[in-house]
Design a protein around this motif. Structure first.
Motif, PDB file in Angstrom:
ATOM      1  N   ILE A   7     139.090 -20.104 -68.705  1.00  0.00           N
ATOM      2  CA  ILE A   7     139.229 -19.110 -69.773  1.00  0.00           C
ATOM      3  C   ILE A   7     138.382 -19.508 -70.978  1.00  0.00           C
ATOM      4  CG2 ILE A   7     140.841 -18.125 -71.453  1.00  0.00           C
ATOM      5  CD1 ILE A   7     142.962 -18.222 -69.181  1.00  0.00           C
ATOM      6  N   LEU A   8     138.451 -20.773 -71.366  1.00  0.00           N
ATOM      7  CA  LEU A   8     137.657 -21.242 -72.507  1.00  0.00           C
ATOM      8  C   LEU A   8     136.162 -21.133 -72.232  1.00  0.00           C
ATOM      9  CD1 LEU A   8     139.604 -24.362 -73.821  1.00  0.00           C
ATOM     10  CD2 LEU A   8     139.218 -22.188 -74.979  1.00  0.00           C
ATOM     11  N   THR A   9     135.746 -21.464 -71.020  1.00  0.00           N
ATOM     12  CA  THR A   9     134.338 -21.366 -70.666  1.00  0.00           C
ATOM     13  C   THR A   9     133.870 -19.918 -70.767  1.00  0.00           C
ATOM     14  OG1 THR A   9     134.500 -23.262 -69.196  1.00  0.00           O
ATOM     15  CG2 THR A   9     132.623 -21.803 -68.864  1.00  0.00           C
ATOM     16  N   LYS A  10     134.672 -18.989 -70.247  1.00  0.00           N
ATOM     17  CA  LYS A  10     134.314 -17.570 -70.342  1.00  0.00           C
ATOM     18  C   LYS A  10     134.294 -17.115 -71.796  1.00  0.00           C
ATOM     19  CE  LYS A  10     135.581 -16.080 -65.777  1.00  0.00           C
ATOM     20  NZ  LYS A  10     136.042 -14.977 -64.973  1.00  0.00           N
ATOM     21  N   TRP A  11     135.242 -17.579 -72.575  1.00  0.00           N
ATOM     22  CA  TRP A  11     135.301 -17.209 -73.989  1.00  0.00           C
ATOM     23  C   TRP A  11     134.060 -17.700 -74.734  1.00  0.00           C
ATOM     24  CZ3 TRP A  11     136.913 -13.975 -77.345  1.00  0.00           C
ATOM     25  CH2 TRP A  11     136.895 -14.269 -78.698  1.00  0.00           C
ATOM     26  N   TYR A  12     133.670 -18.944 -74.519  1.00  0.00           N
ATOM     27  CA  TYR A  12     132.488 -19.483 -75.193  1.00  0.00           C
ATOM     28  C   TYR A  12     131.222 -18.755 -74.745  1.00  0.00           C
ATOM     29  CZ  TYR A  12     135.371 -23.310 -76.942  1.00  0.00           C
ATOM     30  OH  TYR A  12     136.330 -24.053 -77.573  1.00  0.00           O
ATOM     31  N   THR A  13     131.138 -18.423 -73.475  1.00  0.00           N
ATOM     32  CA  THR A  13     129.990 -17.676 -72.969  1.00  0.00           C
ATOM     33  C   THR A  13     129.927 -16.308 -73.632  1.00  0.00           C
ATOM     34  OG1 THR A  13     130.110 -18.821 -70.844  1.00  0.00           O
ATOM     35  CG2 THR A  13     128.876 -16.752 -70.894  1.00  0.00           C
ATOM     36  N   PHE A  14     131.068 -15.635 -73.708  1.00  0.00           N
ATOM     37  CA  PHE A  14     131.132 -14.332 -74.359  1.00  0.00           C
ATOM     38  C   PHE A  14     130.683 -14.438 -75.812  1.00  0.00           C
ATOM     39  CE2 PHE A  14     133.608 -11.656 -77.249  1.00  0.00           C
ATOM     40  CZ  PHE A  14     133.118 -10.406 -76.890  1.00  0.00           C
ATOM     41  N   GLN A  15     131.202 -15.428 -76.522  1.00  0.00           N
ATOM     42  CA  GLN A  15     130.833 -15.593 -77.943  1.00  0.00           C
ATOM     43  C   GLN A  15     129.333 -15.817 -78.103  1.00  0.00           C
ATOM     44  OE1 GLN A  15     133.440 -18.788 -79.329  1.00  0.00           O
ATOM     45  NE2 GLN A  15     134.293 -17.319 -80.784  1.00  0.00           N
ATOM     46  N   ARG A  16     128.766 -16.664 -77.267  1.00  0.00           N
ATOM     47  CA  ARG A  16     127.339 -16.961 -77.352  1.00  0.00           C
ATOM     48  C   ARG A  16     126.518 -15.688 -77.088  1.00  0.00           C
ATOM     49  NH1 ARG A  16     127.306 -21.124 -74.226  1.00  0.00           N
ATOM     50  NH2 ARG A  16     126.857 -19.991 -72.327  1.00  0.00           N
ATOM     51  N   GLU A  17     126.894 -14.942 -76.056  1.00  0.00           N
ATOM     52  CA  GLU A  17     126.179 -13.705 -75.746  1.00  0.00           C
ATOM     53  C   GLU A  17     126.357 -12.672 -76.854  1.00  0.00           C
ATOM     54  OE1 GLU A  17     127.661 -12.582 -71.912  1.00  0.00           O
ATOM     55  OE2 GLU A  17     126.536 -14.163 -70.892  1.00  0.00           O
ATOM     56  N   TYR A  18     127.579 -12.569 -77.381  1.00  0.00           N
ATOM     57  CA  TYR A  18     127.846 -11.620 -78.461  1.00  0.00           C
ATOM     58  C   TYR A  18     126.997 -11.936 -79.672  1.00  0.00           C
ATOM     59  CZ  TYR A  18     130.190  -9.458 -82.416  1.00  0.00           C
ATOM     60  OH  TYR A  18     130.447  -8.754 -83.553  1.00  0.00           O
ATOM     61  N   TRP A  19     126.953 -13.190 -80.102  1.00  0.00           N
ATOM     62  CA  TRP A  19     126.189 -13.552 -81.294  1.00  0.00           C
ATOM     63  C   TRP A  19     124.696 -13.389 -81.076  1.00  0.00           C
ATOM     64  CZ3 TRP A  19     128.113 -13.085 -85.725  1.00  0.00           C
ATOM     65  CH2 TRP A  19     129.470 -13.344 -85.943  1.00  0.00           C
ATOM     66  N   THR A  20     124.228 -13.625 -79.858  1.00  0.00           N
ATOM     67  CA  THR A  20     122.817 -13.403 -79.558  1.00  0.00           C
ATOM     68  C   THR A  20     122.476 -11.928 -79.726  1.00  0.00           C
ATOM     69  OG1 THR A  20     122.762 -15.265 -78.021  1.00  0.00           O
ATOM     70  CG2 THR A  20     121.041 -13.600 -77.773  1.00  0.00           C
ATOM     71  N   LEU A  21     123.295 -11.054 -79.152  1.00  0.00           N
ATOM     72  CA  LEU A  21     123.068  -9.615 -79.285  1.00  0.00           C
ATOM     73  C   LEU A  21     123.201  -9.164 -80.738  1.00  0.00           C
ATOM     74  CD1 LEU A  21     124.942  -8.233 -76.158  1.00  0.00           C
ATOM     75  CD2 LEU A  21     122.479  -8.277 -76.551  1.00  0.00           C
ATOM     76  N   PHE A  22     124.198  -9.684 -81.430  1.00  0.00           N
ATOM     77  CA  PHE A  22     124.413  -9.325 -82.833  1.00  0.00           C
ATOM     78  C   PHE A  22     123.216  -9.725 -83.684  1.00  0.00           C
ATOM     79  CE2 PHE A  22     126.246 -10.207 -87.069  1.00  0.00           C
ATOM     80  CZ  PHE A  22     126.706  -8.941 -87.365  1.00  0.00           C
ATOM     81  N   ASN A  23     122.692 -10.914 -83.470  1.00  0.00           N
ATOM     82  CA  ASN A  23     121.527 -11.375 -84.235  1.00  0.00           C
ATOM     83  C   ASN A  23     120.290 -10.530 -83.931  1.00  0.00           C
ATOM     84  OD1 ASN A  23     122.692 -13.402 -85.768  1.00  0.00           O
ATOM     85  ND2 ASN A  23     122.532 -14.888 -84.113  1.00  0.00           N
TER      86      ASN A  23
END
Length: 83
Positions: A7-23
């Motif tokens: 769950i944590l691995t998926k969460w961190y992956t999601f956050q990284r992808e989200y911030w990349t798209l947001f930036n």
């Protein structure tokens, strides 16, 4: 523990992808606004050129987003040419 790690691995992956798209989204908006303002005869100045540690500093830190001296000169120049 394995489930929590997954769950944590998926969460961190999601956050990284989200911030990349947001930036990328922010960069697109910033570029659009800069081009729009330049088309209206505004000048774009790359921030490090005006930073406190540059050859010609115009701000104390990057937190100072308005270049007040430039603004003052522009307003006075505009006011004096219209009177």
């Amino acid at each position: 523990q394995r489930m929590a790690k997954k769950i944590l691995t998926k969460w961190y992956t999601f956050q990284r992808e989200y911030w990349t798209l947001f930036n990328e989204y922010l960069h697109t908006i910033e570029k659009f606004v800069i081009e729009l303002l330049e088309s209206q005869d505004f000048s774009y100045i790359y921030a490090p050129e005006t930073s406190h540690d540059s050859d010609r500093p115009e701000r104390r830190s990057y937190e100072n987003v308005l270049l007040l001296e430039r603004l003052r000169e522009a307003l006075l120049g505009t006011a004096s040419s219209s009177s």
